[in-house]
Design an enzyme around this catalytic site. Sequence first.
Site, short mmCIF file in Angstrom:
data_model
loop_
_atom_site.label_atom_id
_atom_site.label_comp_id
_atom_site.label_asym_id
_atom_site.label_seq_id
_atom_site.Cartn_x
_atom_site.Cartn_y
_atom_site.Cartn_z
N HIS A 62 0.88 -1.18 0.00
CA HIS A 62 0.00 0.00 0.00
C HIS A 62 0.92 1.23 0.00
O HIS A 62 2.03 1.17 0.52
CB HIS A 62 -0.83 -0.06 1.29
CG HIS A 62 -1.92 0.95 1.39
ND1 HIS A 62 -1.69 2.25 1.77
CD2 HIS A 62 -3.26 0.84 1.21
CE1 HIS A 62 -2.85 2.89 1.81
NE2 HIS A 62 -3.81 2.06 1.46
N ASP A 88 2.95 -4.73 8.05
CA ASP A 88 1.73 -3.95 7.90
C ASP A 88 0.56 -4.92 7.99
O ASP A 88 0.29 -5.68 7.06
CB ASP A 88 1.77 -3.23 6.54
CG ASP A 88 0.44 -2.58 6.18
OD1 ASP A 88 -0.54 -2.76 6.92
OD2 ASP A 88 0.39 -1.90 5.14
N GLN A 145 -4.53 -5.54 6.74
CA GLN A 145 -5.48 -6.48 6.13
C GLN A 145 -5.38 -7.89 6.73
O GLN A 145 -6.01 -8.81 6.21
CB GLN A 145 -5.26 -6.54 4.61
CG GLN A 145 -5.48 -5.22 3.90
CD GLN A 145 -6.92 -4.71 3.98
OE1 GLN A 145 -7.84 -5.44 4.34
NE2 GLN A 145 -7.10 -3.44 3.67
N LYS A 179 -10.67 -0.94 10.52
CA LYS A 179 -10.80 -2.12 9.65
C LYS A 179 -11.15 -3.37 10.46
O LYS A 179 -11.36 -4.44 9.90
CB LYS A 179 -9.51 -2.33 8.85
CG LYS A 179 -9.22 -1.21 7.85
CD LYS A 179 -8.00 -1.51 7.03
CE LYS A 179 -7.41 -0.32 6.33
NZ LYS A 179 -8.14 0.13 5.13
N CYS A 209 -4.69 2.46 -3.73
CA CYS A 209 -3.48 2.97 -3.07
C CYS A 209 -2.30 2.02 -3.26
O CYS A 209 -1.50 1.83 -2.33
CB CYS A 209 -3.71 3.24 -1.59
SG CYS A 209 -4.90 4.51 -1.27
N1 PLP Z 1 -1.85 -0.86 4.53
C1 PLP Z 1 -2.76 -1.62 3.93
C2 PLP Z 1 -2.37 -2.97 3.44
C3 PLP Z 1 -4.05 -1.15 3.76
O1 PLP Z 1 -4.97 -1.91 3.15
C4 PLP Z 1 -4.38 0.15 4.24
C5 PLP Z 1 -5.72 0.71 4.03
O2 PLP Z 1 -6.45 0.34 3.15
C6 PLP Z 1 -3.40 0.89 4.88
C7 PLP Z 1 -2.14 0.35 5.00
C8 PLP Z 1 -3.67 2.24 5.42
O3 PLP Z 1 -4.59 2.16 6.47
P1 PLP Z 1 -5.16 3.48 7.16
O4 PLP Z 1 -5.68 4.35 6.05
O5 PLP Z 1 -6.24 2.98 8.05
O6 PLP Z 1 -4.04 4.12 7.90
#
Ligand code: PLP
Length: 445
Positions: free
Chosen positions: A122, A199, A202, A225, A404
């Site tokens: 992401h 990270d 997900q 999430k 993203c």
């Molecule tokens: N990393 C991953 C794999 C994600 O799917 C997301 C959000 O969709 C993020 C990071 C960023 O999360 P947040 O916008 O809640 O900080």
Amino acid sequence: MYDINQVREDFPILSRKVYDKPLVYFDNAATTQKPLCVLDAMREEYLNVNANVHRGVHWMSQQATELHEQARETVRRFLNAKSTTEIVFTRGTTEGLNLVASTFADECMQEGDEVIVSTMEHHSNIVPWQLQARNKGIVLKVIPMSDDGILDMEAYKSLFTEKTRIVSVCHVSNVLGTVNPVKDIVRIAHEHGVPVMIDGAQSAPHFKVDVQDIDCDFFVFSGHKVYGPTGIGVLYGKEAWLEKLPPYQGGGEMIEHVSFEHTTFERPPLKFEAGTPDYIASHGLAVALDYVSKLGMDNIAAHEQELARYAIQRLQEIPEMKIYGKLRVEELRDENDYNRRKEGYGFDAVGKNSQLLSSNSQHSTFNSQLHDAVVSFNVGNIHHMDLGTLLDRLGIAVRTGHHCAQPLMDRLGVLGTVRASFALYNTKEEIDTLVAGIDRVRKMF
Ligand code: PLP
């Protein structure tokens, strides 16, 4: 297993209509809906014990502080961290990733030092490192992936040099649903004396995560999430790392003593929590984590696995359907998929999964073949935005675009995809509605 109808009653928003059609909410990877218990708990706290935390001697401040610190313990239990001192509250995954990128680069990296990320990150696990590249001249190295969306573990091993300082990769791809073999990733990095950040945006919502079992040095996720409120997230860090890294922001709460000449800082986790924390949201998050824990993370994983399997099976019936990632139904037939997830997803070379797939995988020793509750696809020449917009008119909420993850889109050779992502409250009937909707749109084109 849980009673899906009863569970859906916990989420009143699911019974609303959109354009006079029953809502089918398949944008759970972006954010999940909230159960009533979370909303009630937060309202209760504002109504009855709202006061700033950590600094008041009065009763309400102490009550609010207790809820906030109990929430930290709930998160500790959820991740199986050793201690609450390893749990830092953040605004979300993005802030956790930025916090570590910034403080780690400050403390442990010099010009020319390297961070390893992967093709399927992401943006929030790419751009914070690029900001450090700009500030400090550090270098990003990228783990390549196969056309199937599987990380090339041999290439990963070959990326390490004497300048590698940290590895930062996603547990689960938000586009492909690939579950990466994080235990192997960590083990290999540790053999080089390199720490790993995962990270978990997900993964934490979908299956049991055990940070001690994975042995990662940092793990981040977002509350919203995991059926919790927005504006709250978690950074887990091994105690020794949190002690070593410098503060991220300065302000109230994170100091021990301040004078104009010299300031000393709190110990972790408060060292990283400058200013008033979102203590209402931390309480909401704890209630959400208790909610999913009560349903059982294994049950949630099993339910979502079944949904993913069914969705892939049904979507493949649609002509000109292109599903991205290694999402073959035959690989999903194994009922024990979710049991392996339970183990922190780190089964090794001799694991059953490797054998299962060794015949059709060039990197079978390490490959993760599981996928999570995410399916990305395109249909023929229909633009993903058109498909998403027309599905919306049928009451079906999916995500369209690059998710993203533009470097991943480049790797896949597409501008974007349609993404359906599932949660504990989704049903097979909703998948049928999606499939019928896509078919209807396809016939219009
Ligand atoms: N990393 C991953 C794999 C994600 O799917 C997301 C959000 O969709 C993020 C990071 C960023 O999360 P947040 O916008 O809640 O900080």
